[in-house]
Design an enzyme around this catalytic site. Structure first.
Site, mmCIF file in Angstrom:
data_model
loop_
_atom_site.group_PDB
_atom_site.id
_atom_site.type_symbol
_atom_site.label_atom_id
_atom_site.label_comp_id
_atom_site.label_asym_id
_atom_site.label_seq_id
_atom_site.Cartn_x
_atom_site.Cartn_y
_atom_site.Cartn_z
ATOM 1 N N GLU A 128 4.098 -14.016 1.189
ATOM 2 C CA GLU A 128 3.119 -15.048 1.521
ATOM 3 C C GLU A 128 2.424 -14.660 2.825
ATOM 4 O O GLU A 128 2.854 -13.713 3.504
ATOM 5 C CB GLU A 128 3.812 -16.404 1.687
ATOM 6 C CG GLU A 128 4.454 -16.929 0.425
ATOM 7 C CD GLU A 128 5.099 -18.300 0.608
ATOM 8 O OE1 GLU A 128 5.660 -18.816 -0.362
ATOM 9 O OE2 GLU A 128 5.036 -18.844 1.739
ATOM 10 N N GLY A 130 2.636 -15.901 5.690
ATOM 11 C CA GLY A 130 3.573 -15.921 6.817
ATOM 12 C C GLY A 130 4.964 -15.465 6.471
ATOM 13 O O GLY A 130 5.892 -15.644 7.259
ATOM 14 N N TRP A 157 -0.205 -10.231 -1.956
ATOM 15 C CA TRP A 157 0.299 -8.892 -2.282
ATOM 16 C C TRP A 157 0.977 -8.821 -3.645
ATOM 17 O O TRP A 157 1.995 -8.166 -3.815
ATOM 18 C CB TRP A 157 1.272 -8.385 -1.219
ATOM 19 C CG TRP A 157 0.869 -8.597 0.197
ATOM 20 C CD1 TRP A 157 1.546 -9.294 1.154
ATOM 21 C CD2 TRP A 157 -0.316 -8.109 0.844
ATOM 22 N NE1 TRP A 157 0.876 -9.276 2.336
ATOM 23 C CE2 TRP A 157 -0.283 -8.549 2.190
ATOM 24 C CE3 TRP A 157 -1.404 -7.347 0.428
ATOM 25 C CZ2 TRP A 157 -1.285 -8.259 3.099
ATOM 26 C CZ3 TRP A 157 -2.406 -7.051 1.327
ATOM 27 C CH2 TRP A 157 -2.341 -7.499 2.650
ATOM 28 N N ARG A 244 14.052 -0.677 -6.089
ATOM 29 C CA ARG A 244 13.778 0.223 -4.967
ATOM 30 C C ARG A 244 13.959 1.690 -5.327
ATOM 31 O O ARG A 244 13.172 2.538 -4.875
ATOM 32 C CB ARG A 244 14.620 -0.172 -3.755
ATOM 33 C CG ARG A 244 13.952 -1.277 -2.943
ATOM 34 C CD ARG A 244 14.756 -1.815 -1.801
ATOM 35 N NE ARG A 244 13.988 -2.833 -1.092
ATOM 36 C CZ ARG A 244 14.512 -3.775 -0.323
ATOM 37 N NH1 ARG A 244 15.829 -3.837 -0.165
ATOM 38 N NH2 ARG A 244 13.744 -4.657 0.295
ATOM 39 N N ARG A 269 -6.040 30.735 -1.569
ATOM 40 C CA ARG A 269 -6.888 30.723 -0.375
ATOM 41 C C ARG A 269 -6.604 31.948 0.488
ATOM 42 O O ARG A 269 -5.446 32.212 0.857
ATOM 43 C CB ARG A 269 -6.620 29.454 0.429
ATOM 44 C CG ARG A 269 -7.315 29.378 1.775
ATOM 45 C CD ARG A 269 -8.815 29.281 1.649
ATOM 46 N NE ARG A 269 -9.422 28.936 2.922
ATOM 47 C CZ ARG A 269 -10.723 29.005 3.175
ATOM 48 N NH1 ARG A 269 -11.560 29.390 2.210
ATOM 49 N NH2 ARG A 269 -11.191 28.655 4.353
ATOM 50 N N LYS A 270 -7.641 32.693 0.802
ATOM 51 C CA LYS A 270 -7.476 33.897 1.623
ATOM 52 C C LYS A 270 -8.107 33.710 2.992
ATOM 53 O O LYS A 270 -9.195 33.147 3.126
ATOM 54 C CB LYS A 270 -8.104 35.106 0.923
ATOM 55 C CG LYS A 270 -7.329 35.561 -0.308
ATOM 56 C CD LYS A 270 -7.900 36.851 -0.871
ATOM 57 C CE LYS A 270 -7.059 37.342 -2.048
ATOM 58 N NZ LYS A 270 -7.567 38.614 -2.609
ATOM 59 N N GLU A 365 7.581 -3.155 -1.247
ATOM 60 C CA GLU A 365 8.999 -3.378 -1.602
ATOM 61 C C GLU A 365 9.915 -3.252 -0.384
ATOM 62 O O GLU A 365 11.012 -2.701 -0.463
ATOM 63 C CB GLU A 365 9.438 -2.432 -2.717
ATOM 64 C CG GLU A 365 8.892 -2.842 -4.064
ATOM 65 C CD GLU A 365 9.922 -2.792 -5.169
ATOM 66 O OE1 GLU A 365 11.117 -2.933 -4.890
ATOM 67 O OE2 GLU A 365 9.499 -2.625 -6.314
ATOM 68 N N GLN A 369 10.829 0.147 8.009
ATOM 69 C CA GLN A 369 11.532 -0.423 9.157
ATOM 70 C C GLN A 369 12.587 -1.425 8.685
ATOM 71 O O GLN A 369 13.715 -1.445 9.183
ATOM 72 C CB GLN A 369 10.543 -1.096 10.114
ATOM 73 C CG GLN A 369 9.699 -0.124 10.934
ATOM 74 C CD GLN A 369 8.665 0.612 10.116
ATOM 75 O OE1 GLN A 369 8.151 0.084 9.124
ATOM 76 N NE2 GLN A 369 8.360 1.842 10.506
#
Length: 382
Positions: A128, A130, A157, A244, A269-270, A365, A369
């Site tokens: 929500e 908050g 979300w 998860r 890539r050279k 999900e 942190q």
């Protein structure tokens, strides 16, 4: 990488089917859907027709009961091609698993067969304005009135929210009780008082709709309550233990795609007269990328197998897997852009999309942190 020895023939078949669809049907369209921010209707239809929506659902309800590891295998392959399509695909078990976990037989019969066939999709609505990381602080209220609950509030979300036929939505019957007041409901978009709000304009996974939900005296029948009053938070957290790992598998798919692209480009890539793959600095980057992708995949598979074996508590391992894989995806995608140099910063090559898509795997999900907080508390017994 070598084929994991522990996969069954059925699991390999699911992975190979998802891989074929991803490479042939999804990858060629991914950039177009991303640019237009359009829902990938055709890829989702093909995934449903091939039976991939039912792999987590029991056979008695129309699925194949292959479990969490099979979901992870399919999700990784789809995410290799398009992380947004993988997010749409995973949103259905995220919204539907609570029904399997806590639903009545009537609720299972009503929804699971249609989810297995892809007739309808599910979504999961917890956050929500908050209440994001602090998921127990819900403000959306459910008040019982006779044979119905009346819901009022706003949710944010919600992946797949504007395409779902059923949404597992969490509200509180008593704000003063915190987590113990949270209750789960099976809300259908046809219910009076339900409406879809703002569709977010996002940095990545732009072909996956993320919407707000408005509930204005929304009437939900009592038989659509999932579990008992006050059991919603427990249902929500147990669901995330299941989802998860496949969320981490989305990160692994993005990281593997970025690694594959970087490997191919480094060989072609050279600079200074030779392929940049011959430079030790590039070789070390590629080696570090490969190690962390492989480690992430093994960690995801480990916790998925714990779930499939009926482990009663996998919160620690699930948080580790999601967190490590999400950080890996961001780091590997960023390194891929660096290996491509200026070209990697343009839309001519897909690595800039991989980098944009990777970021969400550190956020949705449960932010990484929050995952670290969960891990620390589990280790310390708090």
């Amino acid at each position: 990488m070598r084929d994991p020895y522990y996969l069954t023939e059925e699991q390999r078949a699911v992975r190979d089917l998802a891989r074929q669809i991803a490479r042939e049907k999804i990858a060629p369209l991914a950039a177009r859907y991303d640019e237009a921010e359009a829902y990938p209707e055709e890829p989702m239809r093909i995934l449903a027709e091939q039976g991939l929506f039912g792999i987590w659902i029991p056979e008695e309800h129309g699925g194949t009961a292959m479990g969490a590891l099979a979901v992870c295998l399919a999700v990784e392959e789809i995410a290799w091609a398009c992380a947004a399509t993988a997010t749409n695909y995973l949103a259905s078990p995220l919204g539907g698993y609570p029904i399997l976990l806590a639903g009545t037989e009537e609720q299972k019969k009503r929804y699971l067969p249609r989810l297995a066939s892809g007739e309808i999709l599910a979504a999961y609505s917890l956050s929500e304005p908050g209440a994001g990381s602090d998921a127990a602080s819900l403000q959306t209220v459910a008040a019982r009135k006779g044979d119905r609950y009346v819901l009022n509030g706003a949710k944010l979300w919600c992946s797949n929210g504007d395409h779902a036929g059923v949404i597992t939505l969490f509200a509180t019957v008593d704000r003063s009780k915190g987590a113990k007041g949270v209750t789960a409901f099976l809300v259908e978009p046809t219910f009076r008082g339900f409406s879809i709000g703002k569709k977010e304009k996002k940095m990545g996974i732009r072909a996956s709709p993320t919407v707000a939900i408005h509930l204005t005296d929304c009437e939900v029948p009592v038989e659509n309550r999932l579990g008992e009053e006050g059991e919603g938070f427990k249902i929500a957290m147990r669901t995330l233990d299941f989802t998860r790992p496949p969320t981490g598998a989305i990160a692994v798919g993005i990281a593997q795609a970025a690694l594959d692209a970087a490997l191919a480009y480094a060989k072609e890539r050279k600079q200074f007269g030779e392929p940049i793959a011959s430079f030790q600095g590039i070789q070390f980057m590629l080696a570090d990328m490969a190690m962390t992708v492989h480690a992430s995949r093994l960690l995801i598979h480990h916790v998925a197998q714990l779930v499939d074996r009926g482990a009663s508590r996998v919160m620690l391992e699930a948080s580790m897997a999601k967190c490590f894989a999400g950080d890996t995806a961001m780091r590997v995608a960023t390194d891929a852009v660096q290996i491509f140099g200026g070209y990697g910063y343009t839309r001519e090559y897909p690595v800039e999309r991989f980098m944009r898509d990777a970021k969400i795997t550190q956020i949705y999900e449960g932010t990484n942190q929050i995952q670290r907080l969960v891990i620390a508390r589990e280790l310390l017994g708090l």
